[in-house]
Write a protein that holds these residues in place. Structure first.
Motif, PDB file in Angstrom:
ATOM      1  N   UNK A 122     -25.475 -28.419  54.919  1.00 41.36           N
ATOM      2  CA  UNK A 122     -25.003 -27.038  55.055  1.00 41.36           C
ATOM      3  C   UNK A 122     -23.512 -26.955  54.800  1.00 41.36           C
ATOM      4  N   UNK A 123     -23.050 -25.724  54.579  1.00 41.99           N
ATOM      5  CA  UNK A 123     -21.615 -25.517  54.373  1.00 41.99           C
ATOM      6  C   UNK A 123     -20.869 -25.586  55.707  1.00 41.99           C
ATOM      7  N   UNK A 124     -19.612 -25.922  55.608  1.00 42.84           N
ATOM      8  CA  UNK A 124     -18.764 -25.932  56.788  1.00 42.84           C
ATOM      9  C   UNK A 124     -18.644 -24.501  57.307  1.00 42.84           C
ATOM     10  N   UNK A 125     -18.706 -24.323  58.630  1.00 40.37           N
ATOM     11  CA  UNK A 125     -18.650 -22.992  59.200  1.00 40.37           C
ATOM     12  C   UNK A 125     -17.661 -22.937  60.364  1.00 40.37           C
ATOM     13  N   UNK A 126     -17.086 -21.762  60.532  1.00 39.86           N
ATOM     14  CA  UNK A 126     -16.125 -21.516  61.601  1.00 39.86           C
ATOM     15  C   UNK A 126     -16.817 -21.553  62.959  1.00 39.86           C
ATOM     16  N   UNK A 127     -16.131 -22.152  63.938  1.00 40.52           N
ATOM     17  CA  UNK A 127     -16.659 -22.216  65.300  1.00 40.52           C
ATOM     18  C   UNK A 127     -15.780 -21.428  66.264  1.00 40.52           C
ATOM     19  N   UNK A 130     -14.511 -16.677  68.837  1.00 42.06           N
ATOM     20  CA  UNK A 130     -15.621 -17.592  68.640  1.00 42.06           C
ATOM     21  C   UNK A 130     -16.627 -17.033  67.650  1.00 42.06           C
ATOM     22  N   UNK A 131     -17.320 -17.932  66.990  1.00 41.22           N
ATOM     23  CA  UNK A 131     -18.486 -17.511  66.214  1.00 41.22           C
ATOM     24  C   UNK A 131     -19.559 -17.046  67.193  1.00 41.22           C
ATOM     25  N   UNK A 132     -20.351 -16.085  66.743  1.00 42.36           N
ATOM     26  CA  UNK A 132     -21.368 -15.516  67.640  1.00 42.36           C
ATOM     27  C   UNK A 132     -22.316 -16.575  68.178  1.00 42.36           C
ATOM     28  N   UNK A 133     -22.615 -17.588  67.379  1.00 39.71           N
ATOM     29  CA  UNK A 133     -23.625 -18.567  67.798  1.00 39.71           C
ATOM     30  C   UNK A 133     -23.119 -19.532  68.866  1.00 39.71           C
ATOM     31  N   UNK A 134     -21.828 -19.473  69.224  1.00 41.11           N
ATOM     32  CA  UNK A 134     -21.332 -20.326  70.311  1.00 41.11           C
ATOM     33  C   UNK A 134     -20.760 -19.519  71.477  1.00 41.11           C
TER      34      UNK A 134
END
Length: 111
Positions: free
Chosen positions: A43-48, A59-63
């Motif tokens: 997967x691509x690198x994503x912001x956390x 924060x990213x919504x998933x964290x």
């Protein structure tokens, strides 16, 4: 020269916790923001998350609600406290500032 060194990764069971560290040199947390990113296999690198020099965080919504970013200006180190970890959180976690990247630390969430 800016250098970022991540540490604290490892293998943890689902629902567990880890605290990642990003030790910075060549810049000061008093004047620079630090971001955490992650990259899962294939997967691509994503912001956390990020923290600004004034302590503003996002924060990213998933964290949201599970991860907390914080900074220690005396140690020039940023932390990422990760709770209630899920298998989808598996990946290499990187910190970044001014487009300088650390080498990453591996986080594996598995039973």
């Amino acid at each position: 020269q800016v250098q970022l060194v991540e540490s604290g990764g490892g293998l943890v069971q689902p629902g567990g916790s880890l605290r990642l560290s990003c030790a910075a040199s060549g810049i000061s947390l008093s004047t620079h923001a630090i971001d955490w990113y992650r990259q899962a296999p294939g997967k691509q690198r994503e912001f956390v998350a990020f923290i600004t020099s004034s302590g503003t965080t996002d924060y990213a919504d998933f964290v949201k609600g599970r991860f907390t970013i914080s900074g220690d200006k005396d140690k020039n180190t940023v932390y990422l406290q990760m709770n209630r970890l899920k298998p989808d959180d598996t990946g290499v976690y990187y910190c970044m500032t001014l487009n300088y990247w650390g080498q990453g630390t591996q986080v594996t969430v598995a039973s």
